[in-house]
Design a protein around this motif. Sequence first.
Motif, PDB file in Angstrom:
ATOM      1  N   SER A 121       0.868  -1.189   0.000  1.00 26.93           N
ATOM      2  CA  SER A 121       0.000   0.000   0.000  1.00 26.93           C
ATOM      3  C   SER A 121       0.898   1.232   0.000  1.00 26.93           C
ATOM      4  CB  SER A 121      -0.894   0.012   1.247  1.00 26.93           C
ATOM      5  OG  SER A 121      -0.098   0.268   2.394  1.00 26.93           O
ATOM      6  N   PRO A 122       0.392   2.369  -0.444  1.00 27.48           N
ATOM      7  CA  PRO A 122       1.200   3.590  -0.413  1.00 27.48           C
ATOM      8  C   PRO A 122       1.673   3.951   1.005  1.00 27.48           C
ATOM      9  CG  PRO A 122      -0.635   3.881  -1.913  1.00 27.48           C
ATOM     10  CD  PRO A 122      -0.861   2.562  -1.216  1.00 27.48           C
ATOM     11  N   ASP A 123       0.842   3.739   2.012  1.00 26.61           N
ATOM     12  CA  ASP A 123       1.266   4.034   3.389  1.00 26.61           C
ATOM     13  C   ASP A 123       2.420   3.140   3.816  1.00 26.61           C
ATOM     14  OD1 ASP A 123      -0.539   6.033   3.674  1.00 26.61           O
ATOM     15  OD2 ASP A 123      -1.916   4.940   4.998  1.00 26.61           O
ATOM     16  N   ASN A 124       2.292   1.833   3.542  1.00 31.53           N
ATOM     17  CA  ASN A 124       3.382   0.920   3.885  1.00 31.53           C
ATOM     18  C   ASN A 124       4.627   1.213   3.052  1.00 31.53           C
ATOM     19  OD1 ASN A 124       2.160  -0.469   5.961  1.00 31.53           O
ATOM     20  ND2 ASN A 124       1.260  -2.009   4.608  1.00 31.53           N
ATOM     21  N   ALA A 125       4.434   1.637   1.806  1.00 33.48           N
ATOM     22  CA  ALA A 125       5.576   1.977   0.949  1.00 33.48           C
ATOM     23  C   ALA A 125       6.383   3.108   1.585  1.00 33.48           C
ATOM     24  CB  ALA A 125       5.097   2.370  -0.440  1.00 33.48           C
ATOM     25  N   ALA A 126       5.706   4.138   2.054  1.00 35.01           N
ATOM     26  CA  ALA A 126       6.402   5.279   2.669  1.00 35.01           C
ATOM     27  C   ALA A 126       7.181   4.815   3.907  1.00 35.01           C
ATOM     28  CB  ALA A 126       5.401   6.361   3.036  1.00 35.01           C
ATOM     29  N   ARG A 127       6.549   3.974   4.704  1.00 31.06           N
ATOM     30  CA  ARG A 127       7.201   3.463   5.924  1.00 31.06           C
ATOM     31  C   ARG A 127       8.408   2.587   5.561  1.00 31.06           C
ATOM     32  NH1 ARG A 127       6.804  -0.998   8.624  1.00 31.06           N
ATOM     33  NH2 ARG A 127       5.159  -1.860   7.297  1.00 31.06           N
ATOM     34  N   GLU A 128       8.235   1.713   4.569  1.00 29.50           N
ATOM     35  CA  GLU A 128       9.304   0.778   4.191  1.00 29.50           C
ATOM     36  C   GLU A 128      10.462   1.486   3.477  1.00 29.50           C
ATOM     37  OE1 GLU A 128       6.391  -3.142   3.745  1.00 29.50           O
ATOM     38  OE2 GLU A 128       7.460  -2.405   1.988  1.00 29.50           O
ATOM     39  N   VAL A 129      10.151   2.489   2.661  1.00 27.57           N
ATOM     40  CA  VAL A 129      11.225   3.258   2.014  1.00 27.57           C
ATOM     41  C   VAL A 129      12.067   3.937   3.086  1.00 27.57           C
ATOM     42  CG1 VAL A 129      11.711   5.316   0.614  1.00 27.57           C
ATOM     43  CG2 VAL A 129      10.095   3.586  -0.233  1.00 27.57           C
ATOM     44  N   ALA A 130      11.402   4.542   4.075  1.00 28.75           N
ATOM     45  CA  ALA A 130      12.116   5.254   5.145  1.00 28.75           C
ATOM     46  C   ALA A 130      12.909   4.288   6.029  1.00 28.75           C
ATOM     47  CB  ALA A 130      11.124   6.052   5.984  1.00 28.75           C
ATOM     48  N   PHE A 131      12.476   3.017   6.071  1.00 33.44           N
ATOM     49  CA  PHE A 131      13.187   2.001   6.867  1.00 33.44           C
ATOM     50  C   PHE A 131      14.609   1.801   6.319  1.00 33.44           C
ATOM     51  CE2 PHE A 131      14.381  -2.312   8.085  1.00 33.44           C
ATOM     52  CZ  PHE A 131      13.893  -2.445   9.381  1.00 33.44           C
ATOM     53  N   PHE A 132      14.779   1.884   4.999  1.00 30.96           N
ATOM     54  CA  PHE A 132      16.071   1.571   4.374  1.00 30.96           C
ATOM     55  C   PHE A 132      16.819   2.773   3.803  1.00 30.96           C
ATOM     56  CE2 PHE A 132      14.107  -2.722   3.992  1.00 30.96           C
ATOM     57  CZ  PHE A 132      15.103  -3.434   4.642  1.00 30.96           C
ATOM     58  N   PHE A 133      16.114   3.855   3.465  1.00 33.15           N
ATOM     59  CA  PHE A 133      16.760   4.934   2.718  1.00 33.15           C
ATOM     60  C   PHE A 133      16.522   6.293   3.363  1.00 33.15           C
ATOM     61  CE2 PHE A 133      16.073   1.582  -0.450  1.00 33.15           C
ATOM     62  CZ  PHE A 133      17.307   1.535  -1.091  1.00 33.15           C
ATOM     63  N   SER A 134      17.572   7.129   3.315  1.00 34.57           N
ATOM     64  CA  SER A 134      17.400   8.545   3.654  1.00 34.57           C
ATOM     65  C   SER A 134      17.006   9.292   2.377  1.00 34.57           C
ATOM     66  CB  SER A 134      18.717   9.104   4.201  1.00 34.57           C
ATOM     67  OG  SER A 134      19.708   9.054   3.193  1.00 34.57           O
ATOM     68  N   ASP A 135      16.481  10.490   2.530  1.00 33.47           N
ATOM     69  CA  ASP A 135      16.040  11.275   1.369  1.00 33.47           C
ATOM     70  C   ASP A 135      17.169  11.488   0.363  1.00 33.47           C
ATOM     71  OD1 ASP A 135      13.543  11.442   2.424  1.00 33.47           O
ATOM     72  OD2 ASP A 135      13.737  13.499   3.164  1.00 33.47           O
ATOM     73  N   GLU A 136      18.403  11.688   0.875  1.00 33.10           N
ATOM     74  CA  GLU A 136      19.539  11.984  -0.028  1.00 33.10           C
ATOM     75  C   GLU A 136      19.923  10.782  -0.891  1.00 33.10           C
ATOM     76  OE1 GLU A 136      20.562  12.293   3.763  1.00 33.10           O
ATOM     77  OE2 GLU A 136      18.776  13.482   3.328  1.00 33.10           O
ATOM     78  N   GLU A 137      19.528   9.595  -0.469  1.00 35.24           N
ATOM     79  CA  GLU A 137      19.889   8.381  -1.226  1.00 35.24           C
ATOM     80  C   GLU A 137      18.935   8.116  -2.392  1.00 35.24           C
ATOM     81  OE1 GLU A 137      21.929   5.196   1.676  1.00 35.24           O
ATOM     82  OE2 GLU A 137      19.919   5.802   2.325  1.00 35.24           O
ATOM     83  N   ILE A 138      17.831   8.839  -2.427  1.00 35.09           N
ATOM     84  CA  ILE A 138      16.830   8.625  -3.461  1.00 35.09           C
ATOM     85  C   ILE A 138      16.957   9.734  -4.499  1.00 35.09           C
ATOM     86  CG2 ILE A 138      14.363   8.371  -3.924  1.00 35.09           C
ATOM     87  CD1 ILE A 138      14.078   7.614  -0.892  1.00 35.09           C
ATOM     88  N   VAL A 139      17.311   9.313  -5.721  1.00 30.48           N
ATOM     89  CA  VAL A 139      17.576  10.285  -6.786  1.00 30.48           C
ATOM     90  C   VAL A 139      16.667   9.995  -7.968  1.00 30.48           C
ATOM     91  CG1 VAL A 139      19.358  11.315  -8.228  1.00 30.48           C
ATOM     92  CG2 VAL A 139      19.975  10.358  -6.003  1.00 30.48           C
ATOM     93  N   GLY A 140      15.628  10.772  -8.110  1.00 33.44           N
ATOM     94  CA  GLY A 140      14.626  10.525  -9.145  1.00 33.44           C
ATOM     95  C   GLY A 140      15.045  11.079 -10.496  1.00 33.44           C
TER      96      GLY A 140
END
Length: 140
Positions: A121-140
């Motif tokens: 789900s989008p809510d779980n996605a946000a939680r799981e992304v934050a579990f492994f990655f900081s904002d600086e590690e995500i480069v769109g």
Amino acid sequence: MAVEQTLSIIKPDATRRNITGAINARLEEAGLRIVAQKRIRLGRDQAEAFYDVHKERPFYDSLCEFMTSGPVVVQVLEAENAVALNREVMGATNPADAAPGTIRADLAESLEANSVHGSDSPDNAAREVAFFFSDEEIVG
Ligand code: ATP
Ligand code: MG
């Protein structure tokens, strides 16, 4: 439909068989962009925390054991409707039930060793992304 992110994990059965590139090709062919990715070895505490939602399920211990049995590739995937799109590309949890052409139907070894994880789900996605990655590690 807004651009969405989802958390994907290429599981130890797939890293062991050297098919991480084959899986990434399927994700990209489906239009999912890999905007963050790292290969890591999960610690037991990390696996238990990540799968906390399944704590009461009979397969929890075995699942945590499996997820720490070898390297995994954690990744953030981006697309319109990324959560549902990734679940579609992955196929059903049990490869025996997965539609032909999906990652799990074609590549998974078993119900447990089913090659990939995807947020549900989008809510779980946000939680799981934050579990492994900081904002600086995500480069769109
Ligand atoms: P994932 O969360 O990995 O994307 P899923 O959402 O399709 O998969 P869940 O119900 O969340 O499936 O279960 C999490 C994981 O636990 C499964 O992907 C699988 O590896 C394992 N699992 C689920 N059910 C069983 C079971 N009955 N026996 C053994 N392992 C299981
Ligand atoms: Mg799940």
